[in-house]
Design a protein around this motif. Sequence first.
Motif, PDB file in Angstrom:
ATOM      1  N   PRO A 316       6.471  10.038   1.082  1.00 10.02           N
ATOM      2  CA  PRO A 316       6.620   9.328   2.361  1.00 10.02           C
ATOM      3  C   PRO A 316       5.406   8.479   2.724  1.00 10.02           C
ATOM      4  N   LEU A 317       4.200   8.968   2.389  1.00 10.33           N
ATOM      5  CA  LEU A 317       2.980   8.199   2.660  1.00 10.33           C
ATOM      6  C   LEU A 317       2.944   6.940   1.807  1.00 10.33           C
ATOM      7  N   ALA A 318       3.258   7.081   0.518  1.00 13.21           N
ATOM      8  CA  ALA A 318       3.274   5.925  -0.382  1.00 13.21           C
ATOM      9  C   ALA A 318       4.309   4.903   0.075  1.00 13.21           C
ATOM     10  N   ALA A 319       5.478   5.391   0.516  1.00 17.66           N
ATOM     11  CA  ALA A 319       6.529   4.492   1.000  1.00 17.66           C
ATOM     12  C   ALA A 319       6.090   3.747   2.248  1.00 17.66           C
ATOM     13  N   LEU A 320       5.405   4.446   3.139  1.00 16.78           N
ATOM     14  CA  LEU A 320       4.949   3.806   4.370  1.00 16.78           C
ATOM     15  C   LEU A 320       3.885   2.751   4.072  1.00 16.78           C
ATOM     16  N   ASN A 321       2.967   3.059   3.159  1.00 18.95           N
ATOM     17  CA  ASN A 321       1.942   2.075   2.804  1.00 18.95           C
ATOM     18  C   ASN A 321       2.566   0.841   2.162  1.00 18.95           C
ATOM     19  N   ALA A 322       3.569   1.040   1.316  1.00 18.59           N
ATOM     20  CA  ALA A 322       4.257  -0.105   0.714  1.00 18.59           C
ATOM     21  C   ALA A 322       4.956  -0.929   1.794  1.00 18.59           C
ATOM     22  N   ALA A 323       5.619  -0.257   2.738  1.00 20.23           N
ATOM     23  CA  ALA A 323       6.328  -0.957   3.811  1.00 20.23           C
ATOM     24  C   ALA A 323       5.357  -1.764   4.674  1.00 20.23           C
ATOM     25  N   LYS A 324       4.170  -1.198   4.931  1.00 25.00           N
ATOM     26  CA  LYS A 324       3.172  -1.921   5.722  1.00 25.00           C
ATOM     27  C   LYS A 324       2.736  -3.198   5.019  1.00 25.00           C
ATOM     28  N   VAL A 325       2.581  -3.130   3.708  1.00 31.91           N
ATOM     29  CA  VAL A 325       2.201  -4.319   2.947  1.00 31.91           C
ATOM     30  C   VAL A 325       3.330  -5.351   2.979  1.00 31.91           C
ATOM     31  N   VAL A 326       4.569  -4.879   2.887  1.00 35.36           N
ATOM     32  CA  VAL A 326       5.718  -5.786   2.964  1.00 35.36           C
ATOM     33  C   VAL A 326       5.695  -6.557   4.277  1.00 35.36           C
ATOM     34  N   VAL A 327       5.489  -5.849   5.372  1.00 36.30           N
ATOM     35  CA  VAL A 327       5.472  -6.482   6.692  1.00 36.30           C
ATOM     36  C   VAL A 327       4.375  -7.532   6.769  1.00 36.30           C
ATOM     37  N   GLN A 328       3.180  -7.196   6.266  1.00 32.52           N
ATOM     38  CA  GLN A 328       2.071  -8.147   6.294  1.00 32.52           C
ATOM     39  C   GLN A 328       2.317  -9.332   5.372  1.00 32.52           C
ATOM     40  N   PHE A 329       2.981  -9.083   4.242  1.00 34.74           N
ATOM     41  CA  PHE A 329       3.292 -10.186   3.331  1.00 34.74           C
ATOM     42  C   PHE A 329       4.263 -11.163   3.984  1.00 34.74           C
ATOM     43  N   ILE A 330       5.261 -10.657   4.690  1.00 31.98           N
ATOM     44  CA  ILE A 330       6.210 -11.535   5.374  1.00 31.98           C
ATOM     45  C   ILE A 330       5.496 -12.330   6.464  1.00 31.98           C
ATOM     46  N   ARG A 331       4.553 -11.704   7.134  1.00 33.47           N
ATOM     47  CA  ARG A 331       3.754 -12.449   8.123  1.00 33.47           C
ATOM     48  C   ARG A 331       2.986 -13.572   7.438  1.00 33.47           C
ATOM     49  N   THR A 332       2.444 -13.299   6.253  1.00 34.24           N
ATOM     50  CA  THR A 332       1.731 -14.328   5.494  1.00 34.24           C
ATOM     51  C   THR A 332       2.663 -15.472   5.115  1.00 34.24           C
ATOM     52  N   LEU A 333       3.893 -15.121   4.711  1.00 27.87           N
ATOM     53  CA  LEU A 333       4.882 -16.165   4.412  1.00 27.87           C
ATOM     54  C   LEU A 333       5.167 -17.019   5.646  1.00 27.87           C
TER      55      LEU A 333
END
Length: 340
Positions: A316-333
């Motif tokens: 669950p921790l690894a999944a949450l960290n991946a999801a946080k990066v996804v959100v930030q990547f979309i913000r970068t886009l």
Amino acid sequence: MASEQAAKCLVIILLSITLLVISVSATPSNKRKSLNTIKEVNRKGPYIGLITVFPPEEDAFFTTGAFEINPHHPFVDLSGRRFRIGKVHGRKVIYVRCGVGMVNAAAATQQMLDLFDIRGIVHFGIAGNANNSMSIGDVTIPKQFAHTGIWDWLKPNGILPSDDVAHLDIGSYNVPKGGVNLLGRIGYSYEQFFSETGKPDAAQPLVWAKISQHWLRLAAKLEGMELQQCVNSSNCLPQKPKLVVGLRGSTSNIFVDNAAYRDFLFQTFHVSSVDMESAAVAMTTLSNGFPVIVIRGLSDLAGGQAGQNSIRIFGPLAALNAAKVVVQFIRTLSDDPSQH
């Protein structure tokens, strides 16, 4: 004569009506409704496609609170999957949970690309860690993926095809050494890559599916971002997790929890992560001519650990960290003028 011709015309008309009725009835009403909704959704496109795998990864993504559901068209159900329509940081997205394994991953990706107005695909989830320089909780955004599940499995003295890209002698892992291992040898073959830019039915041999370079450069700007270190007050990682961009990943329909095979994959293919979907998503997306990126949180050591696999504790921790990066990547886009 005229009456005979009129009768033939009537038969043709009745036959046409019958075929039309059969054609309409062959499409279930719920599917027709979904297709009509898709037309409405696509008028508001294009979208970024988000694809994850199984419920814990989905839960982590929704836990970020970044996904805003579309109030008019919240979702479309197709082939047993729910495609959710919404926004992340103002960017229009369509999210789907594909299911475990390469077949599910490729099917959901192709369905998304075929039916929706998609600009590109962001695939995310958890993965096993095959690189001792990485740690549980870290997030990796690989630059390329190999499908390491296409095998030529031979007899102990079998001759490997000359075009195999790697091989594994199972007998080399006998304990004690010596003797003949009847499992023989495995040769790793390349993937057949079909592309819209190539000739029809003319596949190209492919070992590494390369992630879209522009998206990879955008992702590199996120290195150094803060990631979560603790599952709860009693379960914390010994060091702060980090985001690393530009390593290699491997995919096959194998959950790797074996130290010897983990080491073989790292030493032979120099991969840092192992999972069961990423190469399928990447190859399907690239085959259709769209950009793609993969973001995976490392949940376990793929068998390199002492004792039980840590995926149940730190998944669950690894999944949450991946999801946080996804959100930030979309913000970068969203902030990048070239992506509008």
